[in-house]
Enzyme design. Sequence first.
Site, short mmCIF file in Angstrom:
data_model
loop_
_atom_site.label_atom_id
_atom_site.label_comp_id
_atom_site.label_asym_id
_atom_site.label_seq_id
_atom_site.Cartn_x
_atom_site.Cartn_y
_atom_site.Cartn_z
N LYS A 1 -5.15 12.41 6.53
CA LYS A 1 -3.82 12.44 7.15
C LYS A 1 -3.05 13.73 6.83
O LYS A 1 -3.17 14.26 5.74
CB LYS A 1 -2.99 11.25 6.66
CG LYS A 1 -3.47 9.93 7.22
CD LYS A 1 -2.60 8.79 6.76
CE LYS A 1 -3.13 7.47 7.30
NZ LYS A 1 -2.41 6.32 6.74
N ARG B 1 -2.10 -6.61 8.32
CA ARG B 1 -1.35 -6.91 9.54
C ARG B 1 -2.28 -7.62 10.51
O ARG B 1 -2.45 -8.82 10.45
CB ARG B 1 -0.79 -5.62 10.14
CG ARG B 1 0.28 -4.98 9.26
CD ARG B 1 0.51 -3.55 9.63
NE ARG B 1 -0.73 -2.78 9.49
CZ ARG B 1 -0.95 -1.60 10.01
NH1 ARG B 1 -0.02 -1.02 10.71
NH2 ARG B 1 -2.10 -0.97 9.83
N HIS C 1 6.42 -2.20 5.07
CA HIS C 1 6.07 -1.91 3.67
C HIS C 1 7.03 -2.63 2.72
O HIS C 1 6.62 -3.18 1.70
CB HIS C 1 6.16 -0.40 3.40
CG HIS C 1 5.14 0.44 4.12
ND1 HIS C 1 5.49 1.54 4.87
CD2 HIS C 1 3.80 0.34 4.21
CE1 HIS C 1 4.39 2.09 5.38
NE2 HIS C 1 3.36 1.38 5.00
N SER D 1 3.40 3.49 10.37
CA SER D 1 4.19 4.72 10.24
C SER D 1 3.93 5.64 11.43
O SER D 1 4.86 6.27 11.95
CB SER D 1 3.85 5.43 8.93
OG SER D 1 4.12 4.57 7.84
N1 COA Z 1 3.87 -2.39 7.51
C1 COA Z 1 3.81 -1.29 8.27
N2 COA Z 1 2.78 -0.47 8.27
C2 COA Z 1 1.76 -0.76 7.48
C3 COA Z 1 1.73 -1.89 6.66
C4 COA Z 1 2.85 -2.73 6.71
N3 COA Z 1 2.94 -3.82 5.97
N4 COA Z 1 0.57 -1.91 6.00
C5 COA Z 1 -0.10 -0.84 6.37
N5 COA Z 1 0.62 -0.15 7.27
C6 COA Z 1 0.22 1.06 7.97
C7 COA Z 1 0.77 2.27 7.30
O1 COA Z 1 2.04 2.60 7.83
C8 COA Z 1 -0.29 3.27 7.68
O2 COA Z 1 0.00 3.71 8.98
P1 COA Z 1 -0.36 5.17 9.46
O3 COA Z 1 -1.86 5.27 9.44
O4 COA Z 1 0.24 5.19 10.79
O5 COA Z 1 0.27 6.14 8.49
C9 COA Z 1 -1.58 2.46 7.74
O6 COA Z 1 -1.17 1.15 7.94
C10 COA Z 1 -2.41 2.40 6.48
O7 COA Z 1 -2.16 3.42 5.67
P2 COA Z 1 -1.62 3.32 4.18
O8 COA Z 1 -1.29 1.93 3.78
O9 COA Z 1 -0.53 4.31 4.06
O10 COA Z 1 -2.83 3.69 3.36
P3 COA Z 1 -3.88 4.80 3.62
O11 COA Z 1 -4.97 4.27 4.42
O12 COA Z 1 -3.21 6.05 4.12
O13 COA Z 1 -4.43 5.01 2.16
C11 COA Z 1 -4.30 5.51 -0.15
C12 COA Z 1 -3.68 5.70 1.22
C13 COA Z 1 -3.49 6.36 -1.07
C14 COA Z 1 -4.19 4.06 -0.57
C15 COA Z 1 -5.78 5.87 -0.12
O14 COA Z 1 -6.02 7.03 0.63
C16 COA Z 1 -6.29 6.10 -1.52
O15 COA Z 1 -6.56 5.15 -2.22
N6 COA Z 1 -6.39 7.39 -1.93
C17 COA Z 1 -6.74 7.79 -3.30
C18 COA Z 1 -8.22 8.16 -3.42
C19 COA Z 1 -8.97 6.92 -3.60
O16 COA Z 1 -8.95 6.27 -4.62
N7 COA Z 1 -9.66 6.59 -2.51
C20 COA Z 1 -10.36 5.35 -2.44
C21 COA Z 1 -11.73 5.53 -2.98
S1 COA Z 1 -12.70 4.42 -2.15
#
Ligand code: COA
Length: 177
Positions: free
Chosen positions: A54, A104, A30, A142
């Site tokens: 989650k 990724r 991140h 994560s």
């Molecule tokens: N390095 C390490 N890990 C990475 C990464 C990187 N560069 N990029 C992504 N990841 C991993 C994260 O660690 C995470 O891992 P996990 O699933 O083991 O926790 C996973 O990839 C992706 O998750 P994250 O980037 O945390 O996003 P998310 O999918 O949990 O989404 C929001 C979170 C907040 C962006 C999303 O739920 C959201 O937009 N919510 C608000 C409501 C909304 O507007 N929804 C969309 C309507 S369509």
Amino acid sequence: MTAYEPFVAPKTSERIAVYPGTFDPITRGHLDIIHRALSLFDRVIVAVGINAAKQPLFSLEERMAMIRDCFPADEKRIEVDAVTGLLVDYAYTKGARAIIRGLRAVSDFDYEFQLALMNRRIEREVETVFLMTGFRWIYISSSIIKDAARHGGDVGGLVPDHVCERLRERFMMPGNG
Ligand code: COA
């Protein structure tokens, strides 16, 4: 009628991007994306969001504190905030015209594509910008870091030292994990 509609400059000249995620916890992957985003934008808002699918290990406050502790207190170009409701609405009200997502492996693509298209459908003025994660971080997430830490694995180097410490504390407590 022309096929080209001129770009209307946003009211603010500052280029702001929102980098959203669950950050449970923040990893070096991140951080790599945040640093890349800072070379393109004046300011990056790290928005800690709620993914209904989650069940985070760390509370929202803990996740935000761990992110803040990655940067010097006087770092004005980074803001850490909580986001509730729709991400694009949040971005729009913050004056951000870009949402940053890290890519990724190919496996990220389907989900990210879906998310980006839905966000665009809701708010056309906010673009999703994909940044390629540094090679070293391609296979971390994560979840996999938490899983390794839960079983006593060494996650040093994959997360900042203070996050490593928080994981160790969390999994040492009886009844946790
Ligand atoms: N390095 C390490 N890990 C990475 C990464 C990187 N560069 N990029 C992504 N990841 C991993 C994260 O660690 C995470 O891992 P996990 O699933 O083991 O926790 C996973 O990839 C992706 O998750 P994250 O980037 O945390 O996003 P998310 O999918 O949990 O989404 C929001 C979170 C907040 C962006 C999303 O739920 C959201 O937009 N919510 C608000 C409501 C909304 O507007 N929804 C969309 C309507 S369509």
